[in-house]
Write an enzyme that holds these catalytic residues in place. Structure first.
Site, PDB file in Angstrom:
ATOM      1  N   TYR A 110      19.302  50.838-107.252  1.00  0.00           N
ATOM      2  CA  TYR A 110      19.496  50.865-105.797  1.00  0.00           C
ATOM      3  C   TYR A 110      18.411  51.746-105.202  1.00  0.00           C
ATOM      4  CZ  TYR A 110      21.327  51.853-101.173  1.00  0.00           C
ATOM      5  OH  TYR A 110      21.456  51.973 -99.813  1.00  0.00           O
ATOM      6  N   GLU A 198      16.475  48.877 -97.182  1.00  0.00           N
ATOM      7  CA  GLU A 198      17.292  48.914 -98.398  1.00  0.00           C
ATOM      8  C   GLU A 198      16.938  47.763 -99.329  1.00  0.00           C
ATOM      9  OE1 GLU A 198      21.916  49.678 -98.777  1.00  0.00           O
ATOM     10  OE2 GLU A 198      21.554  47.542 -98.421  1.00  0.00           O
TER      11      GLU A 198
END
Length: 314
Positions: A110, A198
């Site tokens: 992530y 992101e």
């Protein structure tokens, strides 16, 4: 302004952040053969393009091994009403799907850059446990999340990017590539006045890193610096919200029945709270602004009264 996945990945490509081979976005089945050809050999991934997370669990992302499977997947997704944990019980209609080549995933990470208001600047958030909802990971395993503040005047130094890679356990042979991606995300964030960039997951494949998903949110107040984004149709806005935006009114549609005509954002919030405390539900947030005149107030009333849910106006 929130960008759809394929729009976010267009910015990724401009910053040399690697992604899956793209077949592009389709809105009708006749476009599927050309999209599959552009995406390369099977497997393919067919992905609903909506502004909501949790698409896979809701049936909005499907993998296909043959052209027939790809067509079937696209047919089931196009036009569907997608309900995820981020749509608050209401469905979002899927009007376009993204066709991409698949990837052989060895590990998932992530990686994001967010505006940290407490630190008054951008912060990188990273984890070696990609693919999970970051909110759930933060609640269940906060120790699995790394944070690295970024000086907006300097960007991210090489040593800081390497340290993030070391802490995440990125293999040595891929460390240089990882550092390039982290630094590129920071440049994208700063260069486009973002509040969020992101990648989840950032997949490590036998050929290197691939951004399998992408999410970009920009600051509406900075759109005058980005005319290419300002011209884009915001998929999240309703027809009334678009009309209000053209009239330079701050208007957000809600699900109540009491319309709010208010001058001043703080007073608008207080008015909504007052309605709720009295047992009612506001139909909108509306701030006509400190420079309100007869024309602006008239336009605001017209927009409020176009909402069929409105039974009264405060």
């Amino acid at each position: 302004m929130k960008l759809l996945e394929y729009e976010s990945k267009q910015l990724f490509r401009a910053h040399r952040i690697p992604g899956p081979r793209s077949g592009g976005v389709i809105t009708k089945m006749a476009q599927m053969p050309a999209a599959l050809k552009r995406a390369g050999k099977a497997p393919w991934v067919i992905k609903a393009q909506v502004l909501a997370g949790g698409r896979g669990k809701a049936g909005g992302i499907k993998r296909a091994l043959t052209p027939a499977e790809a067509r079937s997947a696209a047919q089931s997704i196009l036009g569907m009403t997608l309900v995820t944990h981020q749509t608050h019980g209401q469905g979002v209609k899927v009007r376009e799907v993204l066709v991409e080549g698949g990837a052989k995933i060895e590990r998932e990470f992530y990686l994001s850059v967010v505006m940290d208001r407490k630190a008054a600047g951008p912060t990188i958030i990273a984890s070696a446990e990609g693919g999970m909802e970051i909110e759930r990971l933060a609640a269940e395993k906060p120790e699995a999340i790394l944070r690295q503040p970024v000086d907006p005047s300097l960007g991210l130094p090489d040593y800081a990017a390497r340290r993030i890679g070391f802490q995440l356990g990125v293999p040595a042979q891929h460390l240089g590539e990882f550092c390039h991606i982290v630094k590129s995300l920071v440049r994208l964030f700063l260069g486009h006045d973002c509040s969020l960039v992101e990648v989840n997951p950032l997949a490590l494949t036998p050929k290197g890193f691939v951004a399998l998903d992408g999410k970009v949110v920009t600051d509406d107040n900075a759109l005058f610096r980005h005319p290419e984004l300002a011209k884009r149709k915001d998929a999240e806005l309703s027809a009334l919200e678009r009309e209000a935006k053209r009239a330079d009114l701050s208007y957000i549609a809600l699900d109540g029945s009491i319309g709010c005509m208010v001058n001043g954002a703080g007073l608008a919030m207080g008015t909504m709270d007052t309605i709720a405390l009295a047992g009612g539900r506001p139909a909108n947030f509306l701030d006509v602004g400190g420079a309100a005149n007869e024309e602006r107030v008239t336009k605001a009333f017209q927009i409020i009264l176009k909402d069929a849910k409105v039974k009264a106006v405060l």
